[in-house]
Write a protein that holds these residues in place. Structure first.
Motif, PDB file in Angstrom:
ATOM      1  N   THR A   1       0.848  -1.210   0.000  1.00 52.34           N
ATOM      2  CA  THR A   1       0.000   0.000   0.000  1.00 52.34           C
ATOM      3  C   THR A   1       0.882   1.259   0.000  1.00 52.34           C
ATOM      4  N   PRO A   2       0.657   2.180  -0.949  1.00 54.44           N
ATOM      5  CA  PRO A   2       1.526   3.361  -1.027  1.00 54.44           C
ATOM      6  C   PRO A   2       1.500   4.189   0.256  1.00 54.44           C
ATOM      7  N   GLY A   3       2.661   4.643   0.657  1.00 53.42           N
ATOM      8  CA  GLY A   3       2.777   5.568   1.794  1.00 53.42           C
ATOM      9  C   GLY A   3       2.867   4.900   3.162  1.00 53.42           C
ATOM     10  N   VAL A   4       2.639   3.589   3.224  1.00 57.93           N
ATOM     11  CA  VAL A   4       2.628   2.926   4.537  1.00 57.93           C
ATOM     12  C   VAL A   4       4.025   2.931   5.160  1.00 57.93           C
ATOM     13  N   GLN A   5       5.027   2.507   4.392  1.00 55.45           N
ATOM     14  CA  GLN A   5       6.397   2.431   4.930  1.00 55.45           C
ATOM     15  C   GLN A   5       6.867   3.792   5.445  1.00 55.45           C
ATOM     16  N   GLU A   6       6.534   4.855   4.700  1.00 58.30           N
ATOM     17  CA  GLU A   6       7.045   6.186   5.042  1.00 58.30           C
ATOM     18  C   GLU A   6       6.305   6.805   6.226  1.00 58.30           C
ATOM     19  N   ASN A   7       5.001   6.508   6.359  1.00 60.11           N
ATOM     20  CA  ASN A   7       4.192   7.273   7.304  1.00 60.11           C
ATOM     21  C   ASN A   7       3.634   6.508   8.495  1.00 60.11           C
ATOM     22  N   CYS A   8       3.656   5.185   8.436  1.00 62.91           N
ATOM     23  CA  CYS A   8       3.015   4.420   9.517  1.00 62.91           C
ATOM     24  C   CYS A   8       4.029   3.894  10.524  1.00 62.91           C
ATOM     25  N   ILE A   9       3.535   3.699  11.734  1.00 60.70           N
ATOM     26  CA  ILE A   9       4.325   2.992  12.746  1.00 60.70           C
ATOM     27  C   ILE A   9       3.833   1.552  12.755  1.00 60.70           C
ATOM     28  N   PHE A  10       4.759   0.607  12.841  1.00 60.05           N
ATOM     29  CA  PHE A  10       4.407  -0.822  12.952  1.00 60.05           C
ATOM     30  C   PHE A  10       4.793  -1.249  14.368  1.00 60.05           C
ATOM     31  N   LEU A  11       3.969  -2.015  15.013  1.00 57.37           N
ATOM     32  CA  LEU A  11       4.358  -2.457  16.362  1.00 57.37           C
ATOM     33  C   LEU A  11       5.143  -3.762  16.291  1.00 57.37           C
ATOM     34  N   ASP A  12       6.257  -3.709  15.585  1.00 56.96           N
ATOM     35  CA  ASP A  12       7.076  -4.893  15.351  1.00 56.96           C
ATOM     36  C   ASP A  12       8.224  -5.037  16.331  1.00 56.96           C
ATOM     37  N   SER A  13       8.639  -3.924  16.895  1.00 50.55           N
ATOM     38  CA  SER A  13       9.862  -3.948  17.691  1.00 50.55           C
ATOM     39  C   SER A  13       9.753  -2.939  18.827  1.00 50.55           C
ATOM     40  N   ARG A  14      10.624  -3.089  19.792  1.00 47.64           N
ATOM     41  CA  ARG A  14      10.670  -2.173  20.938  1.00 47.64           C
ATOM     42  C   ARG A  14      10.885  -0.728  20.443  1.00 47.64           C
ATOM     43  N   LYS A  15      11.772  -0.597  19.430  1.00 46.46           N
ATOM     44  CA  LYS A  15      12.096   0.733  18.904  1.00 46.46           C
ATOM     45  C   LYS A  15      10.833   1.433  18.376  1.00 46.46           C
ATOM     46  N   GLN A  16      10.036   0.674  17.618  1.00 49.76           N
ATOM     47  CA  GLN A  16       8.807   1.244  17.044  1.00 49.76           C
ATOM     48  C   GLN A  16       7.814   1.576  18.156  1.00 49.76           C
ATOM     49  N   ALA A  17       7.717   0.691  19.150  1.00 50.12           N
ATOM     50  CA  ALA A  17       6.774   0.927  20.247  1.00 50.12           C
ATOM     51  C   ALA A  17       7.184   2.184  21.024  1.00 50.12           C
ATOM     52  N   ASP A  18       8.501   2.351  21.254  1.00 53.04           N
ATOM     53  CA  ASP A  18       8.988   3.546  21.956  1.00 53.04           C
ATOM     54  C   ASP A  18       8.707   4.802  21.128  1.00 53.04           C
ATOM     55  N   ARG A  19       8.883   4.671  19.819  1.00 55.85           N
ATOM     56  CA  ARG A  19       8.644   5.808  18.924  1.00 55.85           C
ATOM     57  C   ARG A  19       7.174   6.236  18.995  1.00 55.85           C
TER      58      ARG A  19
ATOM     59  N   THR B   1      -6.350   2.697   0.789  1.00 56.86           N
ATOM     60  CA  THR B   1      -5.636   2.594  -0.493  1.00 56.86           C
ATOM     61  C   THR B   1      -4.312   3.364  -0.480  1.00 56.86           C
ATOM     62  N   GLU B   2      -4.202   4.313   0.452  1.00 60.34           N
ATOM     63  CA  GLU B   2      -2.951   5.086   0.526  1.00 60.34           C
ATOM     64  C   GLU B   2      -2.847   5.732   1.905  1.00 60.34           C
ATOM     65  N   VAL B   3      -1.626   5.912   2.354  1.00 59.43           N
ATOM     66  CA  VAL B   3      -1.433   6.638   3.613  1.00 59.43           C
ATOM     67  C   VAL B   3      -0.558   7.851   3.318  1.00 59.43           C
TER      68      VAL B   3
END
Ligand SMILES: Cc1cc2nc3c(=O)[nH]c(=O)nc-3n(C[C@H](O)[C@H](O)[C@H](O)COP(=O)(O)OP(=O)(O)OC[C@H]3O[C@@H](n4cnc5c(N)ncnc54)[C@H](O)[C@@H]3O)c2cc1C
Length: 430
Positions: A122-140, A245-247
Protein backbone atom coordinates in the motif's frame (compact mmCIF):
# COMPACT_ATOMS: atom_id res chain seq x y z
CA UNK A 1 22.93 -22.47 16.15
CA UNK A 2 19.68 -20.55 16.67
CA UNK A 3 18.91 -17.37 14.75
CA UNK A 4 16.41 -15.04 16.44
CA UNK A 5 16.02 -14.77 20.21
CA UNK A 6 12.28 -14.07 20.37
CA UNK A 7 9.33 -16.00 21.78
CA UNK A 8 10.55 -19.27 20.23
CA UNK A 9 14.33 -18.79 19.90
CA UNK A 10 15.09 -17.60 23.42
CA UNK A 11 13.08 -20.41 24.99
CA UNK A 12 15.00 -22.94 22.87
CA UNK A 13 18.38 -21.35 23.65
CA UNK A 14 17.65 -21.50 27.39
CA UNK A 15 16.63 -25.17 27.22
CA UNK A 16 19.48 -26.29 24.96
CA UNK A 17 22.06 -24.24 26.86
CA UNK A 18 20.92 -25.66 30.18
CA UNK A 19 21.03 -29.27 28.99
CA UNK A 20 23.88 -29.35 26.44
CA UNK A 21 25.82 -26.09 26.79
CA UNK A 22 29.06 -25.87 28.78
CA UNK A 23 29.54 -29.64 28.21
CA UNK A 24 30.13 -31.16 24.77
CA UNK A 25 28.09 -28.79 22.61
CA UNK A 26 28.44 -25.20 21.59
CA UNK A 27 24.99 -23.58 21.58
CA UNK A 28 24.98 -20.22 19.79
CA UNK A 29 22.17 -17.66 19.62
CA UNK A 30 22.45 -15.03 16.87
CA UNK A 31 20.18 -12.04 17.46
CA UNK A 32 20.18 -8.53 16.00
CA UNK A 33 19.06 -6.85 19.24
CA UNK A 34 20.84 -6.75 22.58
CA UNK A 35 17.72 -7.22 24.68
CA UNK A 36 14.55 -9.28 24.37
CA UNK A 37 11.03 -8.11 25.03
CA UNK A 38 8.14 -10.52 24.48
CA UNK A 39 6.38 -9.22 21.35
CA UNK A 40 2.75 -9.49 22.58
CA UNK A 41 3.63 -6.82 25.18
CA UNK A 42 4.52 -4.22 22.56
CA UNK A 43 1.12 -2.52 22.42
CA UNK A 44 1.43 -1.91 26.19
CA UNK A 45 4.95 -0.55 25.70
CA UNK A 46 3.57 1.74 22.97
CA UNK A 47 1.01 3.37 25.25
CA UNK A 48 3.30 3.48 28.28
CA UNK A 49 1.18 0.95 30.22
CA UNK A 50 4.31 -1.20 30.51
CA UNK A 51 7.89 -0.11 31.18
CA UNK A 52 9.96 -2.27 28.81
CA UNK A 53 13.13 -1.47 30.77
CA UNK A 54 11.77 -3.61 33.58
CA UNK A 55 10.47 -6.52 31.49
CA UNK A 56 13.25 -6.82 28.91
CA UNK A 57 15.95 -9.48 29.16
CA UNK A 58 19.59 -8.74 28.32
CA UNK A 59 20.95 -11.54 26.12
CA UNK A 60 24.49 -11.37 27.50
CA UNK A 61 23.46 -11.91 31.10
CA UNK A 62 20.94 -14.56 30.05
CA UNK A 63 23.45 -16.58 28.01
CA UNK A 64 25.97 -16.48 30.85
CA UNK A 65 23.35 -18.01 33.14
CA UNK A 66 22.09 -20.65 30.71
CA UNK A 67 25.33 -21.83 29.11
CA UNK A 68 24.94 -20.72 25.50
CA UNK A 69 26.90 -18.12 23.50
CA UNK A 70 25.28 -14.92 22.24
CA UNK A 71 26.32 -13.29 18.96
CA UNK A 72 24.92 -9.84 18.36
CA UNK A 73 24.32 -9.70 14.60
CA UNK A 74 21.79 -9.79 11.78
CA UNK A 75 21.35 -12.87 9.64
CA UNK A 76 21.90 -12.00 6.00
CA UNK A 77 21.94 -15.40 4.34
CA UNK A 78 22.11 -19.15 4.74
CA UNK A 79 24.55 -21.32 2.79
CA UNK A 80 23.21 -24.76 3.62
CA UNK A 81 25.63 -26.50 1.23
CA UNK A 82 28.59 -25.14 3.22
CA UNK A 83 26.62 -25.34 6.50
CA UNK A 84 27.30 -21.67 7.20
CA UNK A 85 25.24 -18.59 7.92
CA UNK A 86 26.21 -15.13 6.77
CA UNK A 87 26.06 -12.31 9.33
CA UNK A 88 25.75 -8.72 8.09
CA UNK A 89 28.36 -6.15 9.14
CA UNK A 90 27.65 -4.75 12.63
CA UNK A 91 27.52 -0.97 12.39
CA UNK A 92 27.52 1.50 15.28
CA UNK A 93 25.28 4.56 15.66
CA UNK A 94 27.77 6.76 13.76
CA UNK A 95 27.86 4.40 10.80
CA UNK A 96 31.26 2.89 11.69
CA UNK A 97 31.78 -0.80 11.23
CA UNK A 98 32.25 -2.72 14.51
CA UNK A 99 32.40 -6.24 13.06
CA UNK A 100 32.76 -6.96 9.34
CA UNK A 101 30.46 -9.32 7.40
CA UNK A 102 31.36 -12.85 8.44
CA UNK A 103 30.24 -16.46 8.30
CA UNK A 104 29.57 -18.88 11.16
CA UNK A 105 29.57 -22.65 10.73
CA UNK A 106 26.83 -24.83 12.18
CA UNK A 107 26.04 -28.49 12.64
CA UNK A 108 22.34 -27.81 13.19
CA UNK A 109 20.57 -24.56 12.37
CA UNK A 110 17.27 -23.34 13.83
CA UNK A 111 15.75 -20.31 12.13
CA UNK A 112 13.42 -18.35 14.42
CA UNK A 113 13.68 -14.81 13.14
CA UNK A 114 9.95 -14.04 13.33
CA UNK A 115 7.84 -11.84 11.09
CA UNK A 116 7.28 -8.23 10.12
CA UNK A 117 4.05 -6.35 9.46
CA UNK A 118 2.70 -6.80 5.95
CA UNK A 119 1.87 -3.50 4.21
CA UNK A 120 0.53 -5.37 1.13
CA UNK A 121 2.38 -2.83 -1.02
CA UNK A 122 0.00 0.00 0.00
CA UNK A 123 1.53 3.36 -1.03
CA UNK A 124 2.78 5.57 1.79
CA UNK A 125 2.63 2.93 4.54
CA UNK A 126 6.40 2.43 4.93
CA UNK A 127 7.04 6.19 5.04
CA UNK A 128 4.19 7.27 7.30
CA UNK A 129 3.02 4.42 9.52
CA UNK A 130 4.32 2.99 12.75
CA UNK A 131 4.41 -0.82 12.95
CA UNK A 132 4.36 -2.46 16.36
CA UNK A 133 7.08 -4.89 15.35
CA UNK A 134 9.86 -3.95 17.69
CA UNK A 135 10.67 -2.17 20.94
CA UNK A 136 12.10 0.73 18.90
CA UNK A 137 8.81 1.24 17.04
CA UNK A 138 6.77 0.93 20.25
CA UNK A 139 8.99 3.55 21.96
CA UNK A 140 8.64 5.81 18.92
CA UNK A 141 4.86 5.54 19.09
CA UNK A 142 4.83 6.38 22.81
CA UNK A 143 7.04 9.45 22.34
CA UNK A 144 4.86 10.73 19.51
CA UNK A 145 1.68 10.00 21.48
CA UNK A 146 2.95 11.96 24.48
CA UNK A 147 3.99 14.88 22.26
CA UNK A 148 0.52 15.05 20.70
CA UNK A 149 -1.20 14.77 24.08
CA UNK A 150 0.99 17.56 25.40
CA UNK A 151 0.16 19.73 22.38
CA UNK A 152 -3.57 19.23 22.91
CA UNK A 153 -3.25 19.85 26.65
CA UNK A 154 -1.43 23.12 25.98
CA UNK A 155 -4.04 24.19 23.40
CA UNK A 156 -6.81 23.54 25.94
CA UNK A 157 -4.96 25.42 28.68
CA UNK A 158 -4.76 28.43 26.37
CA UNK A 159 -8.34 28.06 25.16
CA UNK A 160 -10.60 25.65 27.10
CA UNK A 161 -13.11 25.69 24.23
CA UNK A 162 -10.57 24.70 21.56
CA UNK A 163 -11.44 21.82 19.23
CA UNK A 164 -8.18 20.01 20.02
CA UNK A 165 -7.86 16.23 19.72
CA UNK A 166 -5.21 13.56 19.23
CA UNK A 167 -6.32 11.70 16.10
CA UNK A 168 -5.05 8.13 15.81
CA UNK A 169 -5.85 5.76 12.94
CA UNK A 170 -5.10 2.08 13.26
CA UNK A 171 -5.32 -0.22 10.23
CA UNK A 172 -6.11 -3.86 11.00
CA UNK A 173 -8.64 -5.00 13.60
CA UNK A 174 -6.90 -8.22 14.61
CA UNK A 175 -5.67 -8.66 18.17
CA UNK A 176 -2.90 -6.01 17.88
CA UNK A 177 -5.17 -3.24 16.51
CA UNK A 178 -7.98 -3.99 18.94
CA UNK A 179 -5.72 -4.25 22.00
CA UNK A 180 -3.90 -1.04 21.09
CA UNK A 181 -7.21 0.85 20.66
CA UNK A 182 -8.38 -0.11 24.15
CA UNK A 183 -4.97 0.48 25.73
CA UNK A 184 -4.94 4.04 24.35
CA UNK A 185 -8.03 4.93 26.36
CA UNK A 186 -6.49 3.47 29.50
CA UNK A 187 -3.40 5.64 28.91
CA UNK A 188 -5.47 8.76 28.19
CA UNK A 189 -7.32 8.41 31.51
CA UNK A 190 -4.08 7.98 33.42
CA UNK A 191 -2.44 11.03 31.80
CA UNK A 192 -4.68 13.29 33.85
CA UNK A 193 -2.83 12.13 37.00
CA UNK A 194 0.58 12.93 35.57
CA UNK A 195 0.52 16.62 34.91
CA UNK A 196 -1.72 16.85 31.83
CA UNK A 197 -4.64 18.10 33.93
CA UNK A 198 -6.71 19.25 30.98
CA UNK A 199 -6.36 16.06 29.00
CA UNK A 200 -8.80 13.17 29.22
CA UNK A 201 -10.09 10.29 27.10
CA UNK A 202 -12.63 12.55 25.35
CA UNK A 203 -9.64 14.20 23.63
CA UNK A 204 -8.74 10.96 21.83
CA UNK A 205 -10.17 10.22 18.41
CA UNK A 206 -9.29 6.63 17.56
CA UNK A 207 -10.37 5.12 14.24
CA UNK A 208 -9.93 1.39 13.73
CA UNK A 209 -10.07 0.41 10.06
CA UNK A 210 -10.57 -3.17 8.93
CA UNK A 211 -10.88 -4.47 5.36
CA UNK A 212 -12.72 -7.63 6.45
CA UNK A 213 -16.40 -7.77 7.40
CA UNK A 214 -15.78 -7.73 11.19
CA UNK A 215 -13.16 -7.17 13.84
CA UNK A 216 -11.21 -10.08 15.40
CA UNK A 217 -11.76 -12.65 12.65
CA UNK A 218 -9.93 -15.31 14.72
CA UNK A 219 -12.56 -15.15 17.47
CA UNK A 220 -16.14 -16.48 17.40
CA UNK A 221 -18.64 -13.92 16.09
CA UNK A 222 -20.36 -13.36 19.45
CA UNK A 223 -17.11 -12.50 21.24
CA UNK A 224 -15.99 -10.23 18.42
CA UNK A 225 -19.38 -8.47 18.67
CA UNK A 226 -18.87 -8.00 22.44
CA UNK A 227 -15.39 -6.56 21.85
CA UNK A 228 -16.83 -4.32 19.09
CA UNK A 229 -19.47 -2.98 21.50
CA UNK A 230 -16.89 -2.45 24.28
CA UNK A 231 -14.59 -0.49 21.95
CA UNK A 232 -17.44 1.68 20.71
CA UNK A 233 -18.43 2.36 24.32
CA UNK A 234 -14.89 3.63 24.90
CA UNK A 235 -15.25 5.92 21.89
CA UNK A 236 -13.42 4.03 19.13
CA UNK A 237 -14.81 4.62 15.64
CA UNK A 238 -14.77 1.24 13.89
CA UNK A 239 -14.89 0.96 10.11
CA UNK A 240 -15.24 -2.62 8.82
CA UNK A 241 -15.30 -3.65 5.16
CA UNK A 242 -13.11 -0.62 4.52
CA UNK A 243 -9.87 -0.77 2.56
CA UNK A 244 -7.10 1.81 2.92
CA UNK A 245 -5.64 2.59 -0.49
CA UNK A 246 -2.95 5.09 0.53
CA UNK A 247 -1.43 6.64 3.61
CA UNK A 248 -0.21 10.23 3.51
CA UNK A 249 1.69 12.11 6.21
CA UNK A 250 -1.51 13.23 7.88
CA UNK A 251 -4.37 11.14 6.51
CA UNK A 252 -5.58 7.64 5.71
CA UNK A 253 -7.10 7.53 2.22
CA UNK A 254 -9.98 5.04 1.95
CA UNK A 255 -11.15 3.17 -1.16
CA UNK A 256 -14.34 5.31 -1.25
CA UNK A 257 -12.21 8.46 -1.43
CA UNK A 258 -12.80 9.54 2.19
CA UNK A 259 -9.72 10.83 3.99
CA UNK A 260 -9.33 10.33 7.72
CA UNK A 261 -7.14 13.07 9.15
CA UNK A 262 -4.60 11.48 11.51
CA UNK A 263 -1.82 12.64 13.82
CA UNK A 264 -0.60 9.10 14.40
CA UNK A 265 -0.94 6.26 11.91
CA UNK A 266 -0.45 2.62 12.87
CA UNK A 267 -0.40 -0.31 10.45
CA UNK A 268 -1.24 -3.65 12.06
CA UNK A 269 -2.81 -5.52 9.16
CA UNK A 270 -1.22 -8.97 9.05
CA UNK A 271 2.32 -10.31 9.04
CA UNK A 272 4.85 -11.73 6.59
CA UNK A 273 8.19 -13.39 7.21
CA UNK A 274 11.11 -11.07 7.99
CA UNK A 275 12.77 -10.10 4.69
CA UNK A 276 15.60 -12.60 4.38
CA UNK A 277 13.91 -14.75 1.70
CA UNK A 278 16.03 -14.75 -1.42
CA UNK A 279 19.22 -15.20 0.59
CA UNK A 280 18.16 -18.54 1.99
CA UNK A 281 19.94 -20.62 -0.64
CA UNK A 282 18.24 -23.91 -1.33
CA UNK A 283 15.68 -23.62 1.48
CA UNK A 284 12.10 -23.73 0.22
CA UNK A 285 10.11 -20.60 0.96
CA UNK A 286 6.38 -19.86 0.66
CA UNK A 287 4.79 -16.86 -1.04
CA UNK A 288 4.83 -14.91 2.22
CA UNK A 289 8.56 -15.59 2.61
CA UNK A 290 8.22 -18.21 5.38
CA UNK A 291 10.45 -21.27 5.33
CA UNK A 292 8.42 -24.35 4.44
CA UNK A 293 8.95 -27.08 7.04
CA UNK A 294 7.89 -30.70 7.42
CA UNK A 295 5.83 -31.79 10.46
CA UNK A 296 9.12 -32.44 12.29
CA UNK A 297 9.85 -28.71 11.77
CA UNK A 298 12.86 -29.61 9.61
CA UNK A 299 13.13 -27.74 6.33
CA UNK A 300 11.91 -29.61 3.26
CA UNK A 301 15.41 -29.77 1.76
CA UNK A 302 17.83 -30.13 4.66
CA UNK A 303 17.44 -32.31 7.76
CA UNK A 304 19.91 -30.16 9.65
CA UNK A 305 17.92 -26.95 9.23
CA UNK A 306 14.82 -26.31 11.36
CA UNK A 307 12.46 -23.33 11.30
CA UNK A 308 9.93 -22.41 13.99
CA UNK A 309 7.64 -19.59 15.05
CA UNK A 310 6.37 -16.89 12.68
CA UNK A 311 9.13 -17.47 10.07
CA UNK A 312 8.06 -21.09 9.49
CA UNK A 313 5.23 -22.38 7.32
CA UNK A 314 4.06 -25.67 8.76
CA UNK A 315 0.97 -27.46 7.46
CA UNK A 316 0.35 -30.47 9.66
CA UNK A 317 -1.14 -33.70 8.23
CA UNK A 318 -4.94 -33.53 8.02
CA UNK A 319 -4.93 -29.71 8.05
CA UNK A 320 -5.44 -27.30 5.19
CA UNK A 321 -4.23 -24.22 6.96
CA UNK A 322 -0.74 -23.68 8.39
CA UNK A 323 -0.06 -23.43 12.12
CA UNK A 324 -0.93 -19.78 12.93
CA UNK A 325 1.79 -17.19 13.64
CA UNK A 326 1.14 -16.87 17.36
CA UNK A 327 3.09 -16.87 20.61
CA UNK A 328 1.58 -20.16 21.79
CA UNK A 329 2.63 -21.85 18.51
CA UNK A 330 6.15 -20.43 18.91
CA UNK A 331 6.30 -21.73 22.51
CA UNK A 332 5.14 -25.21 21.50
CA UNK A 333 7.42 -25.37 18.44
CA UNK A 334 10.45 -24.53 20.60
CA UNK A 335 9.66 -27.60 22.74
CA UNK A 336 9.42 -29.87 19.66
CA UNK A 337 12.65 -28.56 18.10
CA UNK A 338 14.40 -29.12 21.45
CA UNK A 339 13.11 -32.69 21.53
CA UNK A 340 14.08 -33.33 17.90
CA UNK A 341 17.59 -31.93 18.26
CA UNK A 342 18.14 -34.19 21.26
CA UNK A 343 16.85 -37.13 19.21
CA UNK A 344 19.04 -36.38 16.19
CA UNK A 345 22.11 -36.07 18.40
CA UNK A 346 21.45 -39.54 19.78
CA UNK A 347 20.63 -40.98 16.31
CA UNK A 348 16.89 -41.34 16.97
CA UNK A 349 14.02 -40.42 14.64
CA UNK A 350 12.56 -36.93 15.08
CA UNK A 351 8.91 -36.65 16.15
CA UNK A 352 6.12 -34.68 14.46
CA UNK A 353 5.01 -31.37 15.91
CA UNK A 354 1.51 -31.44 17.41
CA UNK A 355 -0.15 -28.04 17.68
CA UNK A 356 -2.49 -27.73 20.64
CA UNK A 357 -4.62 -24.66 20.10
CA UNK A 358 -5.35 -23.40 23.61
CA UNK A 359 -7.64 -20.71 22.21
CA UNK A 360 -7.31 -16.99 21.55
CA UNK A 361 -7.66 -14.18 24.01
CA UNK A 362 -7.76 -10.47 23.37
CA UNK A 363 -7.18 -7.97 26.13
CA UNK A 364 -9.16 -4.73 26.05
CA UNK A 365 -6.78 -3.24 28.60
CA UNK A 366 -8.36 -3.06 32.08
CA UNK A 367 -11.84 -2.73 30.56
CA UNK A 368 -12.32 -6.36 29.57
CA UNK A 369 -10.72 -9.49 28.12
CA UNK A 370 -12.53 -11.71 25.63
CA UNK A 371 -11.63 -14.98 24.01
CA UNK A 372 -12.22 -18.66 23.62
CA UNK A 373 -10.43 -21.48 25.36
CA UNK A 374 -9.92 -24.80 23.64
CA UNK A 375 -8.97 -28.22 24.87
CA UNK A 376 -10.08 -31.27 26.78
CA UNK A 377 -10.06 -29.44 30.12
CA UNK A 378 -12.93 -27.20 29.02
CA UNK A 379 -14.54 -29.88 26.83
CA UNK A 380 -13.94 -28.42 23.36
CA UNK A 381 -14.27 -24.68 22.88
CA UNK A 382 -15.48 -22.33 25.61
CA UNK A 383 -16.10 -18.61 25.31
CA UNK A 384 -14.61 -16.64 28.20
CA UNK A 385 -14.77 -13.02 29.25
CA UNK A 386 -13.75 -10.95 32.24
CA UNK A 387 -11.54 -12.13 35.10
CA UNK A 388 -11.00 -15.75 33.97
CA UNK A 389 -10.06 -14.56 30.49
CA UNK A 390 -7.72 -11.95 31.98
CA UNK A 391 -6.03 -14.58 34.13
CA UNK A 392 -5.53 -17.00 31.22
CA UNK A 393 -4.30 -14.14 28.99
CA UNK A 394 -1.59 -13.30 31.54
CA UNK A 395 -0.68 -17.01 31.81
CA UNK A 396 0.83 -17.10 28.32
CA UNK A 397 3.43 -14.50 29.36
CA UNK A 398 3.99 -16.30 32.66
CA UNK A 399 4.77 -19.50 30.73
CA UNK A 400 7.30 -17.56 28.63
CA UNK A 401 8.93 -16.17 31.79
CA UNK A 402 9.18 -19.65 33.31
CA UNK A 403 10.59 -21.05 30.05
CA UNK A 404 13.33 -18.44 29.71
CA UNK A 405 14.25 -17.97 33.39
CA UNK A 406 13.51 -21.35 34.98
CA UNK A 407 10.98 -22.00 37.75
CA UNK A 408 12.62 -20.15 40.64
CA UNK A 409 13.64 -16.91 38.93
CA UNK A 410 10.58 -17.03 36.64
CA UNK A 411 8.19 -17.31 39.63
CA UNK A 412 10.06 -14.52 41.45
CA UNK A 413 9.69 -12.27 38.39
CA UNK A 414 5.96 -13.00 38.20
CA UNK A 415 5.60 -11.87 41.84
CA UNK A 416 7.78 -8.79 41.17
CA UNK A 417 5.54 -8.00 38.18
CA UNK A 418 2.50 -7.95 40.47
CA UNK A 419 4.26 -5.74 43.01
CA UNK A 420 5.39 -3.35 40.27
CA UNK A 421 1.82 -2.96 39.06
CA UNK A 422 0.96 -1.70 42.55
CA UNK A 423 3.97 0.42 43.46
CA UNK A 424 5.01 1.88 40.10
CA UNK A 425 3.23 4.65 38.18
CA UNK A 426 0.40 3.46 35.92
CA UNK A 427 2.18 4.91 32.90
CA UNK A 428 5.75 5.17 31.64
CA UNK A 429 6.03 8.76 30.48
CA UNK A 430 9.67 8.99 29.40
C1 LIG B 1 1.67 -6.13 19.31
C2 LIG B 1 1.58 -7.63 19.18
C3 LIG B 1 0.70 -8.34 19.99
C4 LIG B 1 0.63 -9.75 19.90
N1 LIG B 1 -0.22 -10.41 20.73
C5 LIG B 1 -0.27 -11.76 20.69
C6 LIG B 1 -1.11 -12.48 21.59
O1 LIG B 1 -1.83 -11.88 22.40
N2 LIG B 1 -1.12 -13.83 21.53
C7 LIG B 1 -0.32 -14.53 20.63
O2 LIG B 1 -0.36 -15.77 20.64
N3 LIG B 1 0.49 -13.88 19.78
C8 LIG B 1 0.53 -12.51 19.77
N4 LIG B 1 1.36 -11.84 18.90
C9 LIG B 1 2.17 -12.64 17.95
C10 LIG B 1 3.44 -13.16 18.64
O3 LIG B 1 4.12 -12.08 19.21
C11 LIG B 1 4.32 -13.88 17.63
O4 LIG B 1 3.58 -14.90 17.02
C12 LIG B 1 5.54 -14.48 18.33
O5 LIG B 1 6.31 -13.49 18.95
C13 LIG B 1 6.39 -15.23 17.29
O6 LIG B 1 7.54 -15.69 17.89
P1 LIG B 1 8.89 -15.84 17.05
O7 LIG B 1 9.92 -16.37 18.00
O8 LIG B 1 8.61 -16.57 15.80
O9 LIG B 1 9.25 -14.35 16.61
P2 LIG B 1 9.63 -13.12 17.51
O10 LIG B 1 9.13 -13.25 18.89
O11 LIG B 1 9.24 -11.92 16.72
O12 LIG B 1 11.23 -13.18 17.57
C14 LIG B 1 12.02 -13.04 16.43
C15 LIG B 1 13.39 -12.60 16.86
O13 LIG B 1 14.26 -12.65 15.74
C16 LIG B 1 15.06 -11.46 15.69
N5 LIG B 1 15.44 -11.25 14.29
C17 LIG B 1 14.65 -10.88 13.26
N6 LIG B 1 15.36 -10.84 12.11
C18 LIG B 1 16.62 -11.19 12.44
C19 LIG B 1 17.82 -11.33 11.68
N7 LIG B 1 17.85 -11.11 10.36
N8 LIG B 1 18.94 -11.68 12.32
C20 LIG B 1 18.95 -11.91 13.67
N9 LIG B 1 17.84 -11.80 14.43
C21 LIG B 1 16.69 -11.46 13.81
C22 LIG B 1 14.15 -10.40 16.25
O14 LIG B 1 14.89 -9.29 16.73
C23 LIG B 1 13.42 -11.16 17.35
O15 LIG B 1 14.10 -11.09 18.58
C24 LIG B 1 1.44 -10.44 18.96
C25 LIG B 1 2.33 -9.72 18.13
C26 LIG B 1 2.40 -8.33 18.23
C27 LIG B 1 3.36 -7.58 17.35
Amino acid sequence: MIVGGGAAGLELAAKLGKRFGRKHHDIILVERNRTHIWKPLLHEVATGALDANIDEVGYRAHCHRFGYRFFNGTLEGVDSAAREIVIAPLIDEDGREIIARHRIRYDYLVLAYGSVTNDFGTPGVQENCIFLDSRKQADRFRDKLLDHCLRVSRALTDDPGADAHVRISIVGAGATGVELSAELFNAAEALAYYGLEVFDASRLQVTLIEAGPRILPALPERLAADAHAELEKLGVRILTGTAVTEVTRDAMVLANGEQIASDLEVWAAGVKAAPIAGQLGELETARGGQIVVRPTLQSTVDDRVFAMGDCALCILPGNERPVPPRAQAAHQMAATVYENLARLMSSRQPVDFVYRDKGSLVSLSRYSTVGNLMGSLVGGAMAVEGRIARFVYASLYRMHLLAIHGWIKGSALIVVGHVNRIVRPRLKLH
